[in-house]
Design a protein around this motif. Structure first.
Motif, short mmCIF file in Angstrom:
data_model
loop_
_atom_site.label_atom_id
_atom_site.label_comp_id
_atom_site.label_asym_id
_atom_site.label_seq_id
_atom_site.Cartn_x
_atom_site.Cartn_y
_atom_site.Cartn_z
N GLY A 190 0.80 -1.21 0.00
CA GLY A 190 0.00 0.00 0.00
C GLY A 190 0.83 1.24 0.00
O GLY A 190 2.02 1.27 0.25
N GLY A 191 0.17 2.39 -0.28
CA GLY A 191 0.82 3.68 -0.25
C GLY A 191 1.59 3.98 -1.50
O GLY A 191 2.16 5.04 -1.66
N GLY A 192 1.66 3.06 -2.44
CA GLY A 192 2.36 3.25 -3.70
C GLY A 192 1.99 2.08 -4.58
O GLY A 192 1.44 1.09 -4.11
N SER A 193 2.22 2.16 -5.86
CA SER A 193 1.85 1.06 -6.73
C SER A 193 2.85 0.95 -7.86
O SER A 193 3.49 1.92 -8.21
CB SER A 193 0.44 1.27 -7.29
OG SER A 193 0.39 2.44 -8.08
N GLY A 194 2.94 -0.24 -8.44
CA GLY A 194 3.84 -0.45 -9.56
C GLY A 194 5.07 -1.23 -9.16
O GLY A 194 5.69 -0.97 -8.13
N SER A 195 5.39 -2.24 -9.95
CA SER A 195 6.60 -3.04 -9.69
C SER A 195 7.79 -2.32 -10.30
O SER A 195 7.88 -2.20 -11.51
CB SER A 195 6.44 -4.43 -10.30
OG SER A 195 6.16 -4.35 -11.69
N CYS A 196 8.68 -1.83 -9.48
CA CYS A 196 9.66 -0.86 -9.97
C CYS A 196 11.04 -1.04 -9.36
O CYS A 196 11.22 -1.73 -8.37
CB CYS A 196 9.17 0.55 -9.67
SG CYS A 196 7.62 0.94 -10.49
N PHE A 197 11.99 -0.33 -9.99
CA PHE A 197 13.38 -0.32 -9.56
C PHE A 197 13.80 1.07 -9.12
O PHE A 197 13.24 2.08 -9.56
CB PHE A 197 14.29 -0.77 -10.71
CG PHE A 197 14.08 -2.20 -11.13
CD1 PHE A 197 14.60 -3.25 -10.38
CD2 PHE A 197 13.37 -2.51 -12.28
CE1 PHE A 197 14.41 -4.56 -10.76
CE2 PHE A 197 13.17 -3.82 -12.68
CZ PHE A 197 13.70 -4.86 -11.91
N THR A 198 14.85 1.12 -8.30
CA THR A 198 15.43 2.40 -7.92
C THR A 198 16.10 3.04 -9.15
O THR A 198 16.45 2.36 -10.11
CB THR A 198 16.46 2.21 -6.80
OG1 THR A 198 17.38 1.18 -7.18
CG2 THR A 198 15.79 1.81 -5.49
N PRO A 199 16.27 4.37 -9.15
CA PRO A 199 16.66 5.09 -10.37
C PRO A 199 17.95 4.65 -11.03
O PRO A 199 18.05 4.68 -12.26
CB PRO A 199 16.76 6.55 -9.89
CG PRO A 199 15.85 6.64 -8.73
CD PRO A 199 15.95 5.31 -8.05
N GLU A 200 18.97 4.22 -10.25
CA GLU A 200 20.26 3.92 -10.84
C GLU A 200 20.38 2.49 -11.37
O GLU A 200 21.43 2.09 -11.85
CB GLU A 200 21.38 4.18 -9.83
CG GLU A 200 21.55 5.64 -9.46
CD GLU A 200 21.85 6.52 -10.67
OE1 GLU A 200 22.52 6.05 -11.61
OE2 GLU A 200 21.40 7.67 -10.68
N THR A 201 19.29 1.71 -11.29
CA THR A 201 19.32 0.37 -11.87
C THR A 201 19.67 0.48 -13.35
O THR A 201 19.07 1.25 -14.08
CB THR A 201 17.95 -0.31 -11.72
OG1 THR A 201 17.59 -0.34 -10.33
CG2 THR A 201 18.00 -1.73 -12.26
N GLN A 202 20.64 -0.32 -13.80
CA GLN A 202 21.11 -0.26 -15.18
C GLN A 202 20.31 -1.21 -16.08
O GLN A 202 19.97 -2.32 -15.67
CB GLN A 202 22.59 -0.64 -15.26
CG GLN A 202 23.51 0.25 -14.41
CD GLN A 202 23.64 1.63 -14.99
OE1 GLN A 202 24.11 1.80 -16.12
NE2 GLN A 202 23.23 2.64 -14.24
N VAL A 203 20.01 -0.76 -17.28
CA VAL A 203 19.25 -1.54 -18.25
C VAL A 203 20.13 -1.76 -19.48
O VAL A 203 20.83 -0.84 -19.93
CB VAL A 203 17.95 -0.82 -18.64
CG1 VAL A 203 17.22 -1.57 -19.75
CG2 VAL A 203 17.05 -0.65 -17.42
N VAL A 204 20.09 -2.97 -20.06
CA VAL A 204 20.84 -3.26 -21.28
C VAL A 204 20.02 -2.74 -22.47
O VAL A 204 18.90 -3.21 -22.72
CB VAL A 204 21.10 -4.77 -21.43
CG1 VAL A 204 21.91 -5.03 -22.71
CG2 VAL A 204 21.84 -5.32 -20.22
N MET A 205 20.57 -1.77 -23.19
CA MET A 205 19.89 -1.21 -24.34
C MET A 205 20.07 -2.12 -25.56
O MET A 205 20.91 -3.02 -25.56
CB MET A 205 20.40 0.20 -24.63
CG MET A 205 20.35 1.15 -23.43
SD MET A 205 18.70 1.31 -22.71
CE MET A 205 17.88 2.27 -24.01
#
Length: 415
Positions: free
Chosen positions: A224-239
């Motif tokens: 509760g109090g927030g929604s969405g399965s998410c990562f912290t901002p600095e998580t790196q993604v392979v482009m």
């Protein structure tokens, strides 16, 4: 260069008795650097790049740049505040301000990066912001602009109102608080959609990482109090081209590497706050993910809280993630081959498994901003730990998981 900047300051002081500050002329002072995180650089017209410090002046036609993981706040002579996020570039083309009459004009040219404007005493109708693909007219006070490497632009409004139109010509759209406008090309159209944002990202807020209010809405999503399965901002993604990019820097229209070498297009970006939920980390690594996010394992998709995953992605079959499960991984050399379409990068032998030793959870600031990608294609993307800030550090204490920083982990988006 220091001599040139000092000479400019002397010339400006000689004109201070004028009631009109006009910055169309080259190298006229237009404001000051108020805050810097890490480093800020300025390049005067015809000069060399020079590092700037707090309380330094900035000038007309000066290219202002931040570096990776840096940020800055510049205050113009009319009290307009401009925040620059990491790896951002901008030039102020025109600045004319008459403090006695309250009249003037401001035209800012933005390059790649993240920016936030809080307008001051300049008349809003004479305030324009340009990006490679968009023209932004100002009717309000607080908004951010995100510009991707290909020029694609997103404008989010926190208070007041702006109008956004394609730079090559086309219909303008009004953008109100809680909305984001997207422009993919200079000859395209403007799409406006709810953003859920009521406060700017922490990276472009006062205090270098603090934020007021909540970004996103309520909901369940694992506590509760927030929604969405998410990562912290600095998580790196392979482009899709094989390089790494922090998830908060990714923009709509970019391509990420998906499962089996797929190139999945980013169709949206979910930005929410943590709320009363917890953040989770694996073994001795830092906290970086919410309980809902599915990871691919040797036994299929699994998440820390499958019931919360089902609430937002009911079509995906997800089991419970537990110590002893083995994450599906891909080495840096393999994802680079996969990005090139090389079969060796897509072969079963190129994939590995990394056993999970322990899951840890902790409460964090409820205002922590989190990110997730909305994708087309197979709806999957690879995350990888940053060598400077490991997100999946020592994910297991077993010998088979000794190296972490060169491994990517397959995750599913919300779609």
């Amino acid at each position: 260069m220091i001599i040139l900047r000092s000479l400019v300051a002397v010339l400006v002081l000689g004109l201070i008795s004028l009631t009109i500050v006009q910055a169309q002329a080259e190298n006229a002072e237009i404001g000051n650097v108020e805050e810097i995180r890490v480093a800020l650089y300025g390049t005067l017209a015809g000069g060399d790049s020079e590092r700037l410090y707090e309380n330094d002046h900035v000038y007309a036609d000066e290219l202002i740049e931040t570096v990776k993981k840096s940020g800055a706040l510049i205050r113009f002579l009319d009290e307009t505040d401009l925040w620059l996020g990491a790896s951002s570039q901008m030039t102020l083309d025109t600045f004319i301000y008459d403090p006695n009459q309250g009249t003037g004009e401001l035209v800012a040219e933005l390059g790649v990066g993240l920016f936030r404007f809080v307008t001051g005493n300049m008349p809003n109708e004479n305030f324009r912001v340009l990006t490679p693909v968009a023209t932004i007219g100002i009717r309000g006070t607080d908004f951010s602009v995100a510009v991707a490497e290909n020029g694609a632009t997103e404008v989010s409004v926190f208070s007041g109102q702006v109008s956004v139109s394609p730079r090559g010509g086309g219909a303008a759209q009004s953008v109100n608080p809680g909305e984001t406008a997207s422009v993919a090309s200079a000859t395209g159209s403007v799409s406006v959609s709810p953003s859920g944002l009521t406060a700017p990202p922490a990276s472009v807020s006062a205090g270098h990482g603090t934020t007021s209010g909540n970004v996103g809405g309520g909901g369940s999503g694992g506590g509760g109090g927030g929604s969405g399965s998410c990562f912290t901002p600095e998580t790196q993604v392979v482009m899709a081209d094989g390089h790494l990019k922090a998830i908060w820097e990714i923009r709509v229209g970019e391509l990420v590497l998906g499962r089996d070498g797929a190139h999945n297009k980013v169709t949206g970006i979910e930005r929410v706050t943590l709320g009363s939920r917890k953040l989770y980390g694996f073994d001795n690594g830092p906290l970086f993910v919410t309980a809902e996010h599915p990871f691919m394992t040797g036994a299929g998709w699994k998440s820390i809280d499958p019931s919360a995953t089902a609430e937002e992605n009911g079509a995906l079959q997800v089991a419970k993630l537990a110590p002893g499960d083995a994450f599906v991984t891909m080495q840096r050399s393999a994802w680079r081959l996969a990005a090139l379409g090389e079969p060796r990068g897509l072969s079963e032998g190129a994939l590995g498994h990394q056993k999970l030793g322990a899951i840890r959870a902790a409460a964090a600031d409820s205002g922590t901003v989190l990110y997730n990608l909305l994708l087309d294609g197979d709806h999957a993307y690879w995350i990888v730990q940053d060598s400077a800030t490991p997100l999946l550090q020592s994910i297991s204490h077993t010998p088979e998981s000794a190296a972490g920083t060169d491994k990517a982990f397959l995750v599913h988006n919300k779609g």
